[in-house]
Design an enzyme around this catalytic site. Structure first.
Site, PDB file in Angstrom:
ATOM      1  N   SER A 262      58.658  37.174  -1.110  1.00  0.00           N
ATOM      2  CA  SER A 262      57.865  37.893  -2.105  1.00  0.00           C
ATOM      3  C   SER A 262      58.171  39.384  -2.076  1.00  0.00           C
ATOM      4  O   SER A 262      58.190  40.007  -1.010  1.00  0.00           O
ATOM      5  CB  SER A 262      56.370  37.661  -1.828  1.00  0.00           C
ATOM      6  OG  SER A 262      55.552  38.402  -2.691  1.00  0.00           O
ATOM      7  N   SER A 314      54.013  46.912 -13.040  1.00  0.00           N
ATOM      8  CA  SER A 314      53.132  47.603 -13.965  1.00  0.00           C
ATOM      9  C   SER A 314      52.711  48.998 -13.530  1.00  0.00           C
ATOM     10  O   SER A 314      52.429  49.839 -14.377  1.00  0.00           O
ATOM     11  CB  SER A 314      51.880  46.761 -14.208  1.00  0.00           C
ATOM     12  OG  SER A 314      51.156  46.581 -13.002  1.00  0.00           O
ATOM     13  N   HIS A 342      54.393  42.120 -17.972  1.00  0.00           N
ATOM     14  CA  HIS A 342      54.455  43.426 -18.629  1.00  0.00           C
ATOM     15  C   HIS A 342      55.745  43.615 -19.417  1.00  0.00           C
ATOM     16  O   HIS A 342      56.077  44.741 -19.798  1.00  0.00           O
ATOM     17  CB  HIS A 342      54.288  44.541 -17.593  1.00  0.00           C
ATOM     18  CG  HIS A 342      52.915  44.595 -17.010  1.00  0.00           C
ATOM     19  ND1 HIS A 342      51.886  45.316 -17.566  1.00  0.00           N
ATOM     20  CD2 HIS A 342      52.375  43.972 -15.916  1.00  0.00           C
ATOM     21  CE1 HIS A 342      50.783  45.153 -16.859  1.00  0.00           C
ATOM     22  NE2 HIS A 342      51.059  44.344 -15.843  1.00  0.00           N
ATOM     23  N   LYS A 389      48.637  41.149 -23.225  1.00  0.00           N
ATOM     24  CA  LYS A 389      49.130  42.527 -23.233  1.00  0.00           C
ATOM     25  C   LYS A 389      49.895  42.779 -24.534  1.00  0.00           C
ATOM     26  O   LYS A 389      49.284  43.038 -25.560  1.00  0.00           O
ATOM     27  CB  LYS A 389      49.936  42.793 -21.971  1.00  0.00           C
ATOM     28  CG  LYS A 389      49.028  42.749 -20.724  1.00  0.00           C
ATOM     29  CD  LYS A 389      49.732  43.030 -19.445  1.00  0.00           C
ATOM     30  CE  LYS A 389      48.754  43.209 -18.291  1.00  0.00           C
ATOM     31  NZ  LYS A 389      47.841  42.079 -18.063  1.00  0.00           N
ATOM     32  N   THR A 418      39.635  23.936 -15.751  1.00  0.00           N
ATOM     33  CA  THR A 418      39.235  25.148 -16.470  1.00  0.00           C
ATOM     34  C   THR A 418      39.165  24.882 -17.967  1.00  0.00           C
ATOM     35  O   THR A 418      40.061  24.252 -18.529  1.00  0.00           O
ATOM     36  CB  THR A 418      40.243  26.289 -16.212  1.00  0.00           C
ATOM     37  OG1 THR A 418      40.307  26.536 -14.811  1.00  0.00           O
ATOM     38  CG2 THR A 418      39.829  27.562 -16.915  1.00  0.00           C
TER      39      THR A 418
END
Length: 613
Positions: A262, A314, A342, A389, A418
């Site tokens: 990562s 970002s 983004h 966005k 969900t």
């Protein structure tokens, strides 16, 4: 239980505790807290240094740590700082047959069972836990270190974009920090689609996709997204935070022995998904390919691996090294997980993101949805993005192979349980994706305005963190000053730019984050630069030359050669949108509109201010 009595009980079962004094153990506990408290877990080197031969048959984790973890004195310190069992290598797992650890465990289990067997009584005068006290203490800590977050009352006006009113509708301000990068939230094509869906299907989805049904709008949206990224399939979530968390935790939890790599600057949603997966992880320095390769090389090619990174970061505006990371993934047998949150809508001739932008000309020629073998976009295994966005709506998604998408659809709790996006949201998202796949006007204006803002701020000595993207991070350097600058811009200049502090950015790198849009014209830009110059002088904030004298920070005041190690994109190229591409976008859009010049639509209120200025 009193620690001294606890030692007496346990010493007969454990020879180590029997011949180690209480004072020494208490000292070890204090040392453990001091040395390990700031880390996520006991490092391999620490375990090796603490290795002990007292415990027979113990070949992995330190016998000291293995046995003392059961101790009421030392145990809490060790357990609070050791990594989860799922993330520990097999060599560090506690020995299953340790007779001393077993004796201690048996004693502890018996003691716990004895307590549990006694009926609960509420006759005690012992006070209950002070819940409110904890909440207040946590908040006090935030106030003390100046990282407490204040939310301004900002209400964006659809007909006056990019303006908004505060708590008082008569107080109109100019917004310079919205993630509605292209103003799609007020685009008539988007709004009209949402209104039509609202009239036809109502306001809500009615439940999960499994219960309420797989609506035609959801399926159409996923088809649009799959075509946009030239992938076999896509899956829509309630947000990209949920998409990242659900996908990473489900996928990496399913891959046997998976190891995750990562980027240090990855978003919190990715970090949470990685943590929830239980997989072993390594964090590589931001955009540091050498460090990433060193970590990858530690594992056999057959070990399942995933590299998680972003295209546009970002808060810094830096760009991930997508082609190079994909090449390393192929070399070491890993798959790639690219967050384009983004970047979608902003880059590439159709708005598919930075991965598409690398092959700009080829993507421009190929029909939307058609795979381009060998392209950077084709090399990325999993792409995640947002509808909230540049697309101006809300929601998140993944795009990948049909089998991977179906596996996530079938196993990820974050999707299964969900409530799905309401029909008007799905309809608006479809309209926005289709619109930005064709129109270049918004991308052209946004990029042109970003260049102009960066140029003007540099001329004024305002410290902008260097990057090749549309983000304009202005370095302040401490949380209190960043908030003061934001407050002053709003109160004195009617300009809204939110301050950014820890944990969004590291302590000492607090900043203002500016995002020019297609609607910010030259008059607004001049007012912004003048306002920032005034605020910097009033508060005595460091300018670029001051950061240079201090040796630089996060790219400001540092040499271009040093900065280029981190900013990403192509060496020696200042902007992701290169000059020739901007000209092509301009000429295409002007021809599409019958020769009409491309210019921002200026709100009437701004026109009135301009006329009297």
């Amino acid at each position: 239980m009193d620690p001294t009595k606890a030692m007496s009980v346990l010493s007969k079962a454990c020879p180590y505790l029997a011949r180690t004094g209480l004072t020494a153990l208490q000292g070890l506990a204090a040392t453990g807290v001091q040395s390990l408290g700031g880390s996520r877990g006991v490092s391999t080197s620490a375990v090796e240094q603490a290795r002990c031969s007292v415990c027979p048959g113990h070949t992995g984790q330190s016998a000291l740590l293995a046995k003392a973890s059961q101790c009421p004195v030392v145990g809490p310190s060790i357990r609070a700082n050791e990594p989860s069992k799922a993330s520990q290598p097999a060599s560090q797992a506690p020995p299953a047959a340790c007779p001393y650890a077993k004796c201690v465990k048996d004693k502890a289990d018996a003691q716990a069972a004895s307590v549990a067997s006694q009926p609960a009584t509420h006759a005690s005068h012992e006070a209950a836990f002070d819940y409110e006290g904890l909440y207040q203490a946590k908040l006090a800590k935030k106030h003390e270190d100046k990282s407490y977050r204040y939310f301004n009352n900002i209400n964006r006006l659809a007909t006056r974009y990019p303006q908004a009113h505060t708590a008082q509708p008569s107080n109109v301000v100019t917004v310079w920090c919205s993630n509605d990068y292209l103003g799609q939230s007020k685009n008539p094509a988007v709004v009209d689609s949402m209104k039509a869906a609202l009239d036809t299907y109502g306001a809500g989805a009615g439940g999960t996709r499994n219960i309420a049904g797989n609506s035609a709008l959801h399926l159409r949206l996923e088809t649009e997204l799959a075509n946009l990224h030239r992938k076999e399939a896509a899956l829509v979530f309630s947000s990209c935070f949920v998409a990242n968390d659900a996908t990473l935790s489900t996928l990496c939890g399913a891959l046997p022995g998976c190891v995750i790599f990562s980027d240090k600057m990855n978003h919190a949603s990715m970090i949470q998904g990685i943590r929830h997966s239980g997989a072993r992880k390594h964090v590589f320095n931001h955009n540091d390919l050498d460090h990433l390769e060193q970590l990858l090389a530690q594992y056999p090619r057959a070990t399942p691996k995933l590299i998680a990174f972003e295209s546009v970061y970002s808060m810094s505006g830096t760009v991930g090294r997508i082609p190079e990371i994909c090449a390393l993934a192929r070399k070491y047998g890993a798959i790639t997980f690219l967050d384009e949150v983004h970047a979608v809508g902003m880059y590439g001739p159709h708005g598919a993101g930075v991965a598409e932008h690398y092959d700009y000309d080829a993507s421009l020629r190929a029909p939307v949805g058609q795979r381009i073998p060998g392209s950077v976009l084709d090399q990325v295994d999993i792409i995640t993005g947002t509808l909230g966005k540049a697309f101006g709506i809300v929601g998140g998604y993944i795009a990948a192979s049909s089998s991977l998408v179906d596996m996530i659809r079938s196993y990820a709790p974050g999707f299964i349980f969900t409530t799905s996006l309401p029909p008007p949201i799905a309809a608006g998202a479809v309209a926005s994706i289709q619109y930005l796949s064709e129109s270049q006007r918004e991308r052209y204006l946004q990029q042109a305005h970003t260049r102009e803002v960066k140029t003007d701020l540099a001329a004024a000595g305002i410290p902008v963190v260097p990057n090749p993207s549309h983000i304009v991070p202005v370095l302040v350097g401490d949380a209190e000053s960043a908030k003061a600058a934001s407050d002053m811009l709003l109160a004195r200049h009617s300009i809204y730019v939110q301050s950014i502090n820890y944990p969004t950015v590291p302590v000492g790198e607090e900043r203002l984050r500016i995002t020019p849009s297609p609607g910010h014209d030259s008059f607004m830009r001049a007012r912004l630069v003048a306002a920032l110059d005034s605020v910097w002088s009033s508060l005595g904030l460091k300018r670029t030359v001051d950061w240079e004298r201090l040796g630089g920070r996060c790219g400001v005041g540092e040499s271009r050669e040093h900065s280029e190690l981190h900013v990403g994109w192509k060496r020696g190229v200042d902007h992701v949108w290169e000059d020739a591409q901007l000209k092509q976008a301009h000429d295409y859009e002007r021809a599409r509109k019958g020769g009409v010049a491309i210019s921002p639509v200026i709100p009437e209120t701004v026109q009135m201010i301009s006329a009297t200025a």
